[in-house]
Design a protein around this motif. Structure first.
Motif, short mmCIF file in Angstrom:
data_model
loop_
_atom_site.label_atom_id
_atom_site.label_comp_id
_atom_site.label_asym_id
_atom_site.label_seq_id
_atom_site.Cartn_x
_atom_site.Cartn_y
_atom_site.Cartn_z
N GLU A 56 0.87 -1.20 0.06
CA GLU A 56 -0.05 -0.03 0.00
C GLU A 56 0.81 1.29 0.04
N LYS A 57 2.17 1.01 0.30
CA LYS A 57 3.00 2.45 0.13
C LYS A 57 4.08 2.24 -1.10
N ARG A 58 3.52 2.51 -2.20
CA ARG A 58 4.31 2.48 -3.43
C ARG A 58 5.57 3.64 -3.32
N PRO A 59 6.96 3.24 -3.47
CA PRO A 59 7.88 4.46 -3.41
C PRO A 59 7.87 5.41 -4.69
N THR A 60 8.02 6.56 -4.63
CA THR A 60 7.98 7.51 -5.93
C THR A 60 9.46 7.22 -6.12
N TYR A 61 9.73 6.90 -7.65
CA TYR A 61 11.11 6.66 -8.20
C TYR A 61 10.92 6.94 -9.81
N PRO A 63 12.00 5.36 -13.15
CA PRO A 63 12.59 3.96 -13.68
C PRO A 63 13.75 4.20 -14.36
N ASP A 64 14.32 5.31 -14.85
CA ASP A 64 15.37 5.57 -15.57
C ASP A 64 16.53 5.81 -14.60
N PHE A 65 16.36 5.77 -13.34
CA PHE A 65 17.48 5.81 -12.32
C PHE A 65 17.75 4.74 -11.65
N THR A 66 18.96 4.72 -11.10
CA THR A 66 19.38 3.32 -10.27
C THR A 66 18.89 3.32 -8.56
N SER A 67 18.88 2.30 -8.27
CA SER A 67 18.62 2.22 -6.92
C SER A 67 19.60 2.92 -6.00
N ARG A 68 20.72 2.99 -6.41
CA ARG A 68 21.93 3.97 -5.60
C ARG A 68 21.47 5.42 -5.85
N TYR A 69 21.01 5.82 -6.85
CA TYR A 69 20.33 7.17 -7.33
C TYR A 69 19.50 7.56 -6.32
N TRP A 70 18.45 6.63 -6.05
CA TRP A 70 17.26 6.89 -5.27
C TRP A 70 17.71 6.83 -3.87
N GLU A 72 20.83 7.89 -2.70
CA GLU A 72 21.47 9.21 -2.53
C GLU A 72 20.74 10.73 -2.67
N GLU A 73 19.71 10.38 -3.55
CA GLU A 73 19.09 11.86 -3.91
C GLU A 73 17.48 11.65 -3.00
N VAL A 74 16.91 10.60 -3.17
CA VAL A 74 15.41 10.44 -2.46
C VAL A 74 15.63 10.29 -1.19
#
Length: 128
Positions: A56-61, A63-70, A72-74
């Motif tokens: 029920e808690k879909r993260p905002t991301y 798909p063109d960026f990596t999990s590492r980017y998420w 570090e930045e999100v």
């Protein structure tokens, strides 16, 4: 390698009711946010960091960026505790169970990380 692998202890963790996946990655690599059925993942070598959200808690991301980017930045901008993901770091020999349809992403923390995942069919069986 797989001849020495023991399936996790679950009712549908048998060779005919589960599927195995093996992976190797370098430091900073990982898998972007995604969902699928339930399963287990075990670190064989190196450490792997997991971040998870319930269905029920879909993260905002993006798909063109990596999990590492998420991470570090999100992740660093999340202010409210109830918006934080569940997270853990697997060391060699550690195993995680990920429930059906939980959003998750991973990041490898060491120069090389090896893991094996077992995808189960327990969500398809009645009575579980």
């Amino acid at each position: 390698l797989l001849s020495n692998f023991e399936l996790p202890p679950c009712q549908t963790c048998t060779s005919d009711l589960s599927a195995l996946a093996f992976g190797i990655g370098n430091k900073g690599s990982g898998v972007q946010w995604h969902v699928h059925g339930p399963g287990f993942s075990e670190a064989i070598h190196g450490r792997k960091h997991w971040i998870l959200y319930p269905p029920e808690k879909r993260p905002t991301y993006d798909p063109d960026f990596t999990s590492r980017y998420w991470m570090e930045e999100v992740y660093t901008t999340i202010k409210k505790e109830h918006e934080m993901p569940w997270e853990c770091t697997l060391n060699p020999g550690d195993m995680i169970y990920f429930p059906d349809h939980w959003h998750h992403a991973t990041i490898n923390l060491d120069p090389y990380t090896a893991f094996v995942s077992t995808f189960t069919t327990e969500h398809l069986k009645s009575g579980f």
